[in-house]
Design a protein around this motif. Structure first.
Motif, short mmCIF file in Angstrom:
data_model
loop_
_atom_site.label_atom_id
_atom_site.label_comp_id
_atom_site.label_asym_id
_atom_site.label_seq_id
_atom_site.Cartn_x
_atom_site.Cartn_y
_atom_site.Cartn_z
N GLU A 1 25.56 -92.10 47.08
CA GLU A 1 25.13 -92.64 45.79
C GLU A 1 25.34 -94.15 45.69
O GLU A 1 24.50 -94.85 45.13
CB GLU A 1 25.83 -91.91 44.64
CG GLU A 1 25.40 -90.46 44.50
CD GLU A 1 23.89 -90.25 44.42
OE1 GLU A 1 23.21 -90.96 43.65
OE2 GLU A 1 23.38 -89.38 45.18
N LYS B 1 22.60 -95.77 47.79
CA LYS B 1 21.31 -95.68 47.10
C LYS B 1 21.23 -96.68 45.95
O LYS B 1 20.18 -97.32 45.75
CB LYS B 1 21.07 -94.26 46.58
CG LYS B 1 20.81 -93.26 47.68
CD LYS B 1 20.68 -91.85 47.10
CE LYS B 1 20.57 -90.80 48.19
NZ LYS B 1 20.54 -89.44 47.62
N ASN C 1 18.57 -99.76 45.70
CA ASN C 1 17.63 -99.94 44.59
C ASN C 1 17.82 -101.29 43.92
O ASN C 1 16.84 -101.94 43.52
CB ASN C 1 17.75 -98.80 43.59
CG ASN C 1 16.41 -98.11 43.39
OD1 ASN C 1 15.37 -98.64 43.69
ND2 ASN C 1 16.48 -96.90 42.86
N GLY D 1 16.45 -91.26 48.35
CA GLY D 1 16.39 -92.01 47.10
C GLY D 1 14.96 -92.30 46.69
O GLY D 1 14.01 -91.98 47.40
#
Length: 153
Positions: A4, A7, A11, A66
């Protein structure tokens, strides 16, 4: 492993690289004065580099499950790179200083990516961030040299 943190920083990188490319494009269009003939094509080169990192990081995000942000609205909302509407009144030095600021931020962001991928044991994404960070830092050195500044990351 969910990755997480990786990701999230991927992003963030997608948004920030998109906005950085827009900033460099703005500089490319609004340059005037001494140095134009060498700096105008240099901005093309910088945009190509940013877009290359953007593609690599976006595709890696998809590869690990993702979903990259992909709209101008998302880029603007998520990005931490500041941008204002262009005017003809800025000097080349002011414009290059804005680019340097964005690149220094990207260097810090990519370090966050290196740290997250270390923690989450993602050597492939770590390699992408490490390579991109090195190239970004080299660009900072070159732009600061153009501005007459000593290197100082």
């Amino acid at each position: 492993m969910s990755r997480e943190k990786t990701k999230a920083v991927l992003n963030q990188s997608v948004a920030d690289l998109s906005k950085a490319a827009a900033l460099v494009h703005q500089v490319h269009w609004y340059l005037r004065g001494p140095g134009f003939m060498k700096l105008h094509p240099k901005m093309d080169e910088l945009m190509a580099g940013l877009n290359g990192y953007l593609d690599d990081l976006s595709e890696r995000l998809i590869t690990i499950g993702g979903s990259p942000v992909s709209t101008l609205k998302e880029f603007d909302e998520l990005s931490k790179i500041e941008m204002t509407p262009a005017t003809w009144g800025k000097s080349t030095e002011e414009r290059l200083t804005e680019v340097v600021k964005a690149y220094k931020y990207l260097s810090e962001l990519f370090q966050d990516g290196i740290d997250a991928t270390d923690e989450e044991h993602d050597a492939v994404t770590n390699d992408i961030f490490t390579s991109a960070k090195g190239a970004i830092e080299k660009t900072v050195w070159m732009l600061e040299s153009e501005l007459g500044l000593a290197p100082g990351l």
